[in-house]
Design a protein around this motif. Structure first.
Motif, PDB file in Angstrom:
ATOM      1  N   ASP A   1      15.249  -8.430   5.451  1.00 14.33           N
ATOM      2  CA  ASP A   1      13.996  -9.018   4.957  1.00 14.33           C
ATOM      3  C   ASP A   1      13.000  -7.912   4.581  1.00 14.33           C
ATOM      4  O   ASP A   1      12.344  -7.979   3.545  1.00 14.33           O
ATOM      5  N   ILE A   2      12.891  -6.918   5.462  1.00 11.52           N
ATOM      6  CA  ILE A   2      11.985  -5.796   5.193  1.00 11.52           C
ATOM      7  C   ILE A   2      12.401  -5.083   3.908  1.00 11.52           C
ATOM      8  O   ILE A   2      11.565  -4.718   3.074  1.00 11.52           O
ATOM      9  N   ALA A   3      13.718  -4.896   3.747  1.00 10.23           N
ATOM     10  CA  ALA A   3      14.218  -4.221   2.539  1.00 10.23           C
ATOM     11  C   ALA A   3      13.867  -5.019   1.284  1.00 10.23           C
ATOM     12  O   ALA A   3      13.481  -4.453   0.251  1.00 10.23           O
ATOM     13  N   ALA A   4      14.004  -6.352   1.367  1.00 12.20           N
ATOM     14  CA  ALA A   4      13.697  -7.190   0.208  1.00 12.20           C
ATOM     15  C   ALA A   4      12.195  -7.145  -0.105  1.00 12.20           C
ATOM     16  O   ALA A   4      11.790  -7.063  -1.279  1.00 12.20           O
ATOM     17  N   TRP A   5      11.344  -7.184   0.925  1.00 10.96           N
ATOM     18  CA  TRP A   5       9.894  -7.116   0.708  1.00 10.96           C
ATOM     19  C   TRP A   5       9.500  -5.765   0.110  1.00 10.96           C
ATOM     20  O   TRP A   5       8.595  -5.681  -0.715  1.00 10.96           O
ATOM     21  N   THR A   6      10.190  -4.711   0.548  1.00 14.14           N
ATOM     22  CA  THR A   6       9.904  -3.383   0.004  1.00 14.14           C
ATOM     23  C   THR A   6      10.223  -3.335  -1.483  1.00 14.14           C
ATOM     24  O   THR A   6       9.455  -2.780  -2.292  1.00 14.14           O
ATOM     25  N   LYS A   7      11.351  -3.930  -1.871  1.00 14.71           N
ATOM     26  CA  LYS A   7      11.724  -3.955  -3.291  1.00 14.71           C
ATOM     27  C   LYS A   7      10.712  -4.769  -4.102  1.00 14.71           C
ATOM     28  O   LYS A   7      10.359  -4.412  -5.223  1.00 14.71           O
TER      29      LYS A   7
ATOM     30  N   GLN B   1       7.673  -2.611  -4.597  1.00 18.61           N
ATOM     31  CA  GLN B   1       7.922  -1.561  -5.597  1.00 18.61           C
ATOM     32  C   GLN B   1       7.941  -2.138  -7.006  1.00 18.61           C
ATOM     33  O   GLN B   1       7.449  -1.507  -7.948  1.00 18.61           O
ATOM     34  N   ALA B   2       8.467  -3.347  -7.166  1.00 19.79           N
ATOM     35  CA  ALA B   2       8.488  -3.975  -8.489  1.00 19.79           C
ATOM     36  C   ALA B   2       7.075  -4.310  -8.946  1.00 19.79           C
ATOM     37  O   ALA B   2       6.731  -4.135 -10.132  1.00 19.79           O
TER      38      ALA B   2
ATOM     39  N   ALA C   1       2.442  -3.031 -12.521  1.00 24.11           N
ATOM     40  CA  ALA C   1       1.026  -2.692 -12.669  1.00 24.11           C
ATOM     41  C   ALA C   1       0.854  -1.346 -13.353  1.00 24.11           C
ATOM     42  O   ALA C   1      -0.004  -1.173 -14.228  1.00 24.11           O
ATOM     43  N   LEU C   2       1.687  -0.383 -12.969  1.00 26.35           N
ATOM     44  CA  LEU C   2       1.603   0.951 -13.575  1.00 26.35           C
ATOM     45  C   LEU C   2       1.911   0.872 -15.070  1.00 26.35           C
ATOM     46  O   LEU C   2       1.201   1.478 -15.893  1.00 26.35           O
ATOM     47  N   ASN C   3       2.950   0.151 -15.434  1.00 30.06           N
ATOM     48  CA  ASN C   3       3.311   0.040 -16.848  1.00 30.06           C
ATOM     49  C   ASN C   3       2.179  -0.565 -17.670  1.00 30.06           C
ATOM     50  O   ASN C   3       1.907  -0.135 -18.796  1.00 30.06           O
TER      51      ASN C   3
ATOM     52  N   ALA D   1       0.829  -1.207   0.000  1.00 31.04           N
ATOM     53  CA  ALA D   1       0.000   0.000   0.000  1.00 31.04           C
ATOM     54  C   ALA D   1       0.861   1.252   0.000  1.00 31.04           C
ATOM     55  O   ALA D   1       0.594   2.214  -0.731  1.00 31.04           O
ATOM     56  N   ARG D   2       1.923   1.245   0.816  1.00 29.59           N
ATOM     57  CA  ARG D   2       2.810   2.421   0.866  1.00 29.59           C
ATOM     58  C   ARG D   2       3.492   2.640  -0.492  1.00 29.59           C
ATOM     59  O   ARG D   2       3.587   3.774  -0.978  1.00 29.59           O
ATOM     60  N   ALA D   3       3.960   1.549  -1.101  1.00 32.75           N
ATOM     61  CA  ALA D   3       4.624   1.686  -2.403  1.00 32.75           C
ATOM     62  C   ALA D   3       3.645   2.181  -3.461  1.00 32.75           C
ATOM     63  O   ALA D   3       3.987   3.020  -4.313  1.00 32.75           O
ATOM     64  N   THR D   4       2.412   1.680  -3.411  1.00 35.55           N
ATOM     65  CA  THR D   4       1.392   2.115  -4.373  1.00 35.55           C
ATOM     66  C   THR D   4       1.100   3.598  -4.210  1.00 35.55           C
ATOM     67  O   THR D   4       1.042   4.363  -5.192  1.00 35.55           O
ATOM     68  N   GLU D   5       0.925   4.027  -2.971  1.00 32.56           N
ATOM     69  CA  GLU D   5       0.554   5.423  -2.747  1.00 32.56           C
ATOM     70  C   GLU D   5       1.728   6.378  -2.999  1.00 32.56           C
ATOM     71  O   GLU D   5       1.517   7.515  -3.429  1.00 32.56           O
ATOM     72  N   ASP D   6       2.944   5.935  -2.727  1.00 32.06           N
ATOM     73  CA  ASP D   6       4.099   6.780  -3.073  1.00 32.06           C
ATOM     74  C   ASP D   6       4.124   7.033  -4.577  1.00 32.06           C
ATOM     75  O   ASP D   6       4.420   8.145  -5.034  1.00 32.06           O
ATOM     76  N   LYS D   7       3.805   6.009  -5.356  1.00 29.52           N
ATOM     77  CA  LYS D   7       3.786   6.177  -6.815  1.00 29.52           C
ATOM     78  C   LYS D   7       2.624   7.073  -7.241  1.00 29.52           C
ATOM     79  O   LYS D   7       2.763   7.912  -8.138  1.00 29.52           O
TER      80      LYS D   7
END
Length: 320
Positions: free
Chosen positions: A270-276, A279-280, A285-287, A4-10
């Motif tokens: 682990d958190i960093a990997a899940w965040t990536k 974001q991917a 989805a955006l593309n 959700a955070r990655a979606t809303e940042d975009k």
């Protein structure tokens, strides 16, 4: 929460780039509460989200792709590219399209639950969210009052984010605590720290379970702070700076990461990997949504989206 955070940042980036028409209203800081609001619902339940419930939408089964399709006006989106950015849903699946008017989703979800009862359906729960400002509206009162009288399995989640747009709590309501309103309606009430993911999960689990067991409406009041403005057009300059430094101003994602580490459930890497990964998924989805076309007015019979044949791909043949 991370997705959700990655979606809303975009979405925020797209808005600032002028690629989104209309408003963008983010739930940054409310992901823990929003996710907990929907994650305990089952197939057949009802979820009526508010503008800051991107996390809850995803927890209830919405997709990142449909999110971008709606914001970018794709004809492949759930609203066929016709309606506003956040008024998306799939009514036949219990995922109600949000109504912008404050408080309006409370009587709508209550009505949906009453209709289920008339059809003989049991074990259904309906959850809807509202902000502290919305609790001052007539629709909020009427919806909860009906649900209380009829003992409907309604869970109302109140995100007390300290401001009704720019109006602070002390100019919004006179009761000492919003939870006092639950007693006034004769329904169960719970209070939790909306910045604490574990607390949100525990509280919402109790509320949803109690409603499912036939104990009538449940009210959850969560204390937190919007970490962004009311919308992306708003710089939130009216927010008391001391609130941002207080416990209520914590970022629930950071609190959640610490909780996972403290309990040995995840490491920072682990958190960093899940965040990536999140974001991917957002980028993919955006593309896809950007390559899709909007509705073609010359090829369609334009009418209200409420027309039966336009809802959830329904052909409407039996009505003709």
């Amino acid at each position: 929460m991370l997705l959700a955070r990655a979606t809303e940042d975009k979405l925020a980036s797209l808005y600032r780039a002028g690629m989104i028409k209309g408003g963008v209203f983010l739930g940054k800081g409310q992901e823990a509460l929003s996710t907990a609001s929907a994650i305990f619902l089952r197939k057949g339940d009802i979820f009526g989200p508010l503008i800051r419930d991107q996390a809850g939408r995803l927890a209830f089964g919405d997709t990142v792709l449909d999110t971008f399709r709606t914001y970018l006006g794709s004809a492949q989106g759930p609203m066929r590219g016709r309606d506003g950015n956040i008024h998306r849903g799939r009514p036949r699946e219990g995922y109600y399209a949000m109504i912008s008017h404050l408080g309006a989703m409370v009587p709508v979800v209550a009505g949906g639950l009453y209709a289920r009862r008339l059809r003989g359906e049991t074990g259904v729960v309906g959850v809807t969210s509202i902000g502290d400002g919305g609790t001052s509206t007539g629709a909020f009162h009427e919806g909860i009052n009906l649900a209380a009288v009829e003992r409907l399995p309604l869970v109302v989640v109140i995100a007390n984010n300290q401001y009704a747009y720019s109006t602070p709590n002390n100019r919004q309501f006179a009761c000492g605590d919003l939870l006092d309103k639950a007693a006034g309606y004769g329904i169960a009430g719970y209070k939790c720290d909306g910045t604490d993911p574990a607390a949100c999960l525990e509280t919402l689990h109790m509320a949803v379970q109690s409603a499912r067991e036939g104990n009538g409406p449940q009210m959850v009041v969560a204390t937190l702070l919007r970490l962004v403005g009311h919308g992306e057009h708003d710089d939130a300059g009216y927010v008391d700076a001391s609130l941002r430094k207080a416990n209520v101003g914590r970022d629930c994602l950071e609190v959640g990461a610490n909780q996972l580490a403290e309990n040995g459930l995840a490491r920072p890497e682990d958190i960093a990997a899940w965040t990536k990964e999140a974001q991917a998924e957002v980028e993919a989805a955006l593309n896809k949504a950007q390559r899709e076309k909007g509705p073609d007015p010359s090829a369609e019979e334009w009418c209200a989206i409420s027309t039966a044949r336009l809802i959830d791909g329904h052909s409407g043949a039996e009505e003709e």
